[in-house]
Design a protein around this motif. Sequence first.
Motif, PDB file in Angstrom:
ATOM      1  N   LEU A 215       0.826  -1.208   0.000  1.00 48.87           N
ATOM      2  CA  LEU A 215       0.000   0.000   0.000  1.00 48.87           C
ATOM      3  C   LEU A 215       0.863   1.262   0.000  1.00 48.87           C
ATOM      4  O   LEU A 215       0.439   2.305  -0.527  1.00 48.87           O
ATOM      5  CB  LEU A 215      -0.944   0.002   1.198  1.00 48.87           C
ATOM      6  N   LEU A 216       2.059   1.187   0.553  1.00 47.09           N
ATOM      7  CA  LEU A 216       2.989   2.318   0.442  1.00 47.09           C
ATOM      8  C   LEU A 216       3.290   2.585  -1.037  1.00 47.09           C
ATOM      9  O   LEU A 216       3.239   3.731  -1.492  1.00 47.09           O
ATOM     10  CB  LEU A 216       4.278   2.003   1.200  1.00 47.09           C
ATOM     11  N   ASP A 217       3.584   1.516  -1.782  1.00 48.68           N
ATOM     12  CA  ASP A 217       3.846   1.664  -3.216  1.00 48.68           C
ATOM     13  C   ASP A 217       2.599   2.132  -3.953  1.00 48.68           C
ATOM     14  O   ASP A 217       2.678   2.975  -4.858  1.00 48.68           O
ATOM     15  CB  ASP A 217       4.331   0.331  -3.785  1.00 48.68           C
ATOM     16  N   MET A 218       1.421   1.613  -3.565  1.00 42.79           N
ATOM     17  CA  MET A 218       0.179   2.021  -4.212  1.00 42.79           C
ATOM     18  C   MET A 218      -0.107   3.504  -3.969  1.00 42.79           C
ATOM     19  O   MET A 218      -0.637   4.195  -4.841  1.00 42.79           O
ATOM     20  CB  MET A 218      -0.993   1.188  -3.699  1.00 42.79           C
ATOM     21  N   GLY A 219       0.253   3.998  -2.793  1.00 41.45           N
ATOM     22  CA  GLY A 219       0.084   5.416  -2.510  1.00 41.45           C
ATOM     23  C   GLY A 219       0.954   6.269  -3.426  1.00 41.45           C
ATOM     24  O   GLY A 219       0.517   7.314  -3.927  1.00 41.45           O
ATOM     25  N   ILE A 220       2.182   5.810  -3.665  1.00 46.94           N
ATOM     26  CA  ILE A 220       3.088   6.523  -4.571  1.00 46.94           C
ATOM     27  C   ILE A 220       2.517   6.557  -5.979  1.00 46.94           C
ATOM     28  O   ILE A 220       2.451   7.607  -6.633  1.00 46.94           O
ATOM     29  CB  ILE A 220       4.480   5.854  -4.566  1.00 46.94           C
ATOM     30  N   VAL A 221       2.073   5.392  -6.456  1.00 47.65           N
ATOM     31  CA  VAL A 221       1.541   5.295  -7.826  1.00 47.65           C
ATOM     32  C   VAL A 221       0.250   6.095  -7.967  1.00 47.65           C
ATOM     33  O   VAL A 221       0.033   6.794  -8.969  1.00 47.65           O
ATOM     34  CB  VAL A 221       1.314   3.816  -8.210  1.00 47.65           C
ATOM     35  N   ALA A 222      -0.636   6.005  -6.961  1.00 45.78           N
ATOM     36  CA  ALA A 222      -1.911   6.726  -7.025  1.00 45.78           C
ATOM     37  C   ALA A 222      -1.684   8.229  -7.089  1.00 45.78           C
ATOM     38  O   ALA A 222      -2.344   8.941  -7.862  1.00 45.78           O
ATOM     39  CB  ALA A 222      -2.776   6.370  -5.811  1.00 45.78           C
ATOM     40  N   ALA A 223      -0.746   8.743  -6.291  1.00 46.13           N
ATOM     41  CA  ALA A 223      -0.461  10.183  -6.301  1.00 46.13           C
ATOM     42  C   ALA A 223       0.102  10.621  -7.650  1.00 46.13           C
ATOM     43  O   ALA A 223      -0.198  11.717  -8.132  1.00 46.13           O
ATOM     44  CB  ALA A 223       0.525  10.520  -5.183  1.00 46.13           C
ATOM     45  N   GLN A 224       0.899   9.753  -8.262  1.00 48.94           N
ATOM     46  CA  GLN A 224       1.431  10.075  -9.593  1.00 48.94           C
ATOM     47  C   GLN A 224       0.319  10.107 -10.631  1.00 48.94           C
ATOM     48  O   GLN A 224       0.336  10.937 -11.549  1.00 48.94           O
ATOM     49  CB  GLN A 224       2.494   9.042  -9.983  1.00 48.94           C
ATOM     50  N   ARG A 225      -0.664   9.223 -10.483  1.00 52.28           N
ATOM     51  CA  ARG A 225      -1.773   9.161 -11.435  1.00 52.28           C
ATOM     52  C   ARG A 225      -2.735  10.337 -11.290  1.00 52.28           C
ATOM     53  O   ARG A 225      -3.443  10.685 -12.236  1.00 52.28           O
ATOM     54  CB  ARG A 225      -2.550   7.857 -11.246  1.00 52.28           C
ATOM     55  N   ILE A 226      -2.779  10.938 -10.113  1.00 49.17           N
ATOM     56  CA  ILE A 226      -3.686  12.065  -9.899  1.00 49.17           C
ATOM     57  C   ILE A 226      -3.400  13.187 -10.881  1.00 49.17           C
ATOM     58  O   ILE A 226      -4.306  13.885 -11.352  1.00 49.17           O
ATOM     59  CB  ILE A 226      -3.585  12.554  -8.432  1.00 49.17           C
ATOM     60  N   LYS A 227      -2.126  13.362 -11.229  1.00 46.68           N
ATOM     61  CA  LYS A 227      -1.744  14.411 -12.177  1.00 46.68           C
ATOM     62  C   LYS A 227      -2.443  14.227 -13.521  1.00 46.68           C
ATOM     63  O   LYS A 227      -2.804  15.199 -14.184  1.00 46.68           O
ATOM     64  CB  LYS A 227      -0.228  14.407 -12.368  1.00 46.68           C
ATOM     65  N   GLU A 228      -2.620  12.973 -13.925  1.00 46.05           N
ATOM     66  CA  GLU A 228      -3.262  12.695 -15.213  1.00 46.05           C
ATOM     67  C   GLU A 228      -4.746  13.045 -15.192  1.00 46.05           C
ATOM     68  O   GLU A 228      -5.354  13.269 -16.241  1.00 46.05           O
ATOM     69  CB  GLU A 228      -3.063  11.231 -15.597  1.00 46.05           C
ATOM     70  N   LEU A 229      -5.347  13.049 -13.983  1.00 39.40           N
ATOM     71  CA  LEU A 229      -6.779  13.317 -13.877  1.00 39.40           C
ATOM     72  C   LEU A 229      -7.126  14.778 -14.132  1.00 39.40           C
ATOM     73  O   LEU A 229      -8.290  15.113 -14.292  1.00 39.40           O
ATOM     74  CB  LEU A 229      -7.283  12.897 -12.492  1.00 39.40           C
ATOM     75  N   ARG A 230      -6.122  15.631 -14.170  1.00 38.93           N
ATOM     76  CA  ARG A 230      -6.388  17.044 -14.462  1.00 38.93           C
ATOM     77  C   ARG A 230      -6.965  17.215 -15.850  1.00 38.93           C
ATOM     78  O   ARG A 230      -7.672  18.178 -16.135  1.00 38.93           O
ATOM     79  CB  ARG A 230      -5.095  17.847 -14.323  1.00 38.93           C
ATOM     80  N   ARG A 231      -6.642  16.258 -16.738  1.00 45.35           N
ATOM     81  CA  ARG A 231      -7.150  16.328 -18.107  1.00 45.35           C
ATOM     82  C   ARG A 231      -8.450  15.545 -18.274  1.00 45.35           C
ATOM     83  O   ARG A 231      -8.968  15.420 -19.379  1.00 45.35           O
ATOM     84  CB  ARG A 231      -6.095  15.782 -19.080  1.00 45.35           C
TER      85      ARG A 231
END
Length: 325
Positions: A215-231
Amino acid sequence: MNSSLILFNILNPPVLFFFLGMLAIFLKSDLEIPQPLPKLFSLYLLLAIGFKGGYELTESGINPEIALTLLAAIFMACAIPIYSFFVLKLKLDTYNAAAISATYGSISAVTFITAQSFLKALNISSGGHMVAALALMESPAIIVGILLVRVFTKTSTNAQEEFAWVEVLREAFLNGSVFLLIGSVIIGILSGKPGWDKLHPFTQDIFYGVLAFFLLDMGIVAAQRIKELRRTDSFLIVFSVFISVANAVFGITLAKIIGISQGNALLFAVLCASASYIAVPAAMRMNVPEANPSLYISMALALTFPFNIIIGIPLYFNIIKVMGL
């Protein structure tokens, strides 16, 4: 909703590690989990829950409630992509609507595991057959999603002839996560208590430590994916939360009709509410290349997954109690 349940869930150590991973990205830390450890953690979690589920099935046996639960799981795995598709078609083309609906028709094993952890902390029991329900719900959505593409797009005869259904079925039922999960359930059934005693230190004693790292790794990946949601269109952001709650309510209603226990009802609701970010995206990339992966992966991983493990699980549990399960 009882806010203490949300706080109780948030203070669960694996969930806190998920927040830590997100915080690392937001604060621009160089924290990372080196590859291929996240893949190893994922395989371990699937093996552990599958083996435990198989063992518990040998202890409980098969009864009418279990049989009905498994049938309900297959039904929801087929129904969710269909009605989700028609909602998504209001705003999206067929390819993206089908890919996203398949993503939400399938499941997230880690969300399921987090719900198990929530129940364990509350001392509420659940059945090993729910792991079998987990395995049964992963593949049907892939097939339904591809069928929706076939039905609602005009393709040439040659393209239809060249479409490799054998590969689709192979991807749906023999992808690594499904294969390992089903295999682990079978091994748990065959080895029974002697096997459980031998593997207990490996499959249980270190389980939550591995879950925390994952879940630590999933938190890292999820936060990185949030940037893509701006579009991403606001419709999809609303959909990713709304459809999770709606699916959970449908699942809880079905659980009440069947008459399954409180703990199993929560796990079933979580299976209905979660979205796949591993198996289905891999299948959609191969079979529906016209769909945009940044949409269905980002929605499942950066929105639905955090919502479910932070708010969704206690919310669904509260709904279950209100409905008298």
